[in-house]
Motif scaffolding. Structure first.
Motif, short mmCIF file in Angstrom:
data_model
loop_
_atom_site.label_atom_id
_atom_site.label_comp_id
_atom_site.label_asym_id
_atom_site.label_seq_id
_atom_site.Cartn_x
_atom_site.Cartn_y
_atom_site.Cartn_z
N UNK A 78 4.13 -2.62 -15.20
CA UNK A 78 3.62 -3.79 -15.96
C UNK A 78 5.01 -4.50 -16.60
N UNK A 79 4.43 -5.91 -16.23
CA UNK A 79 5.11 -6.28 -16.79
C UNK A 79 4.70 -7.66 -17.29
N UNK A 80 4.79 -8.27 -18.47
CA UNK A 80 4.21 -8.70 -19.03
C UNK A 80 4.21 -10.68 -18.05
N UNK A 81 2.80 -11.35 -17.96
CA UNK A 81 2.76 -12.80 -17.01
C UNK A 81 2.63 -13.29 -17.69
N UNK A 82 3.98 -14.48 -18.66
CA UNK A 82 2.93 -15.49 -19.37
C UNK A 82 2.11 -15.13 -20.38
N UNK A 83 1.23 -16.10 -21.77
CA UNK A 83 1.00 -15.44 -22.86
C UNK A 83 -0.07 -15.18 -22.60
N UNK A 84 -0.94 -14.70 -21.87
CA UNK A 84 -1.93 -14.40 -21.11
C UNK A 84 -2.40 -13.14 -21.26
N UNK A 85 -1.86 -13.03 -19.73
CA UNK A 85 -1.90 -12.64 -18.78
C UNK A 85 -0.50 -11.04 -18.23
N UNK A 86 -1.13 -10.57 -17.71
CA UNK A 86 -0.02 -8.47 -17.88
C UNK A 86 -0.14 -8.75 -15.77
N UNK A 87 0.39 -8.60 -14.98
CA UNK A 87 0.62 -7.79 -13.74
C UNK A 87 0.73 -6.16 -14.03
N UNK A 88 -0.29 -5.48 -13.75
CA UNK A 88 -0.02 -4.08 -13.00
C UNK A 88 0.17 -3.84 -11.64
N UNK A 89 1.36 -3.29 -11.36
CA UNK A 89 1.77 -3.26 -10.15
C UNK A 89 1.77 -1.97 -9.35
N UNK A 90 0.98 -1.64 -8.69
CA UNK A 90 0.62 -0.21 -8.36
C UNK A 90 1.23 -0.18 -6.84
N UNK A 91 2.45 1.09 -6.79
CA UNK A 91 2.86 0.84 -5.49
C UNK A 91 2.49 2.67 -4.65
N UNK A 92 2.22 1.72 -3.25
CA UNK A 92 2.48 3.26 -2.48
C UNK A 92 3.31 3.16 -1.70
N UNK A 93 3.27 4.52 -0.84
CA UNK A 93 3.82 4.82 0.44
C UNK A 93 4.77 3.77 1.11
N UNK A 94 2.81 2.83 1.15
CA UNK A 94 2.90 1.89 2.33
C UNK A 94 2.70 0.22 1.98
N UNK A 95 2.76 -0.08 0.64
CA UNK A 95 2.06 -1.20 -0.10
C UNK A 95 2.18 -1.07 -1.22
N UNK A 96 2.25 -2.78 -2.21
CA UNK A 96 2.82 -2.96 -2.84
C UNK A 96 1.55 -4.13 -3.68
N UNK A 97 0.60 -3.55 -4.41
CA UNK A 97 -0.89 -4.28 -4.64
C UNK A 97 -0.32 -5.17 -6.65
#
Length: 118
Positions: A78-97
């Protein structure tokens, strides 16, 4: 039968998406093509469609979807993305969402995803 653990809205690839998290997978669907209601976008869309119809067979896709099996999840960040949003990054063996959601929904999203990865 799979159990739905969480349903939320998110921004994926710059477009709104419906995200469903089940006990064994993540599913999301978003609009693939959208046009704003300004005159420039409408004009470009009309010209592009006309050219496409002349030179190619049209292919009208309305949604982009993906299914990520829980067993493929290797990490969640997770990473803060501005004043109201957060990015939740899911890393898999073949993809990143990257799911972009509000700070208050990000904690529930991360907690649910972490439970899948275990």
């Amino acid at each position: 039968m799979s159990q739905l653990l969480l349903h939320t809205k998110s921004r994926i690839g710059g477009k709104n998406a419906d995200v469903h998290i089940y006990d064994n997978r993540i599913e999301w669907a978003r609009e693939a093509h959208g046009i704003g209601w300004n005159i420039t976008a409408i004009t470009l869309a009309v010209v592009t469609v006309c050219i496409s119809l002349i030179f190619m067979r049209p292919s009208f896709k309305t949604q982009a979807t993906a299914v990520i099996p829980a067993a493929k999840i290797s990490s969640i960040e997770t990473k803060k993305d501005g004043p109201v949003n957060t990015k939740v990054t899911v890393i898999t063996s073949g993809n990143t969402i990257e799911f972009r959601t509000s700070h208050d929904k990000a904690a529930a999203l991360r907690s649910t995803l972490t439970g899948l990865a275990i």
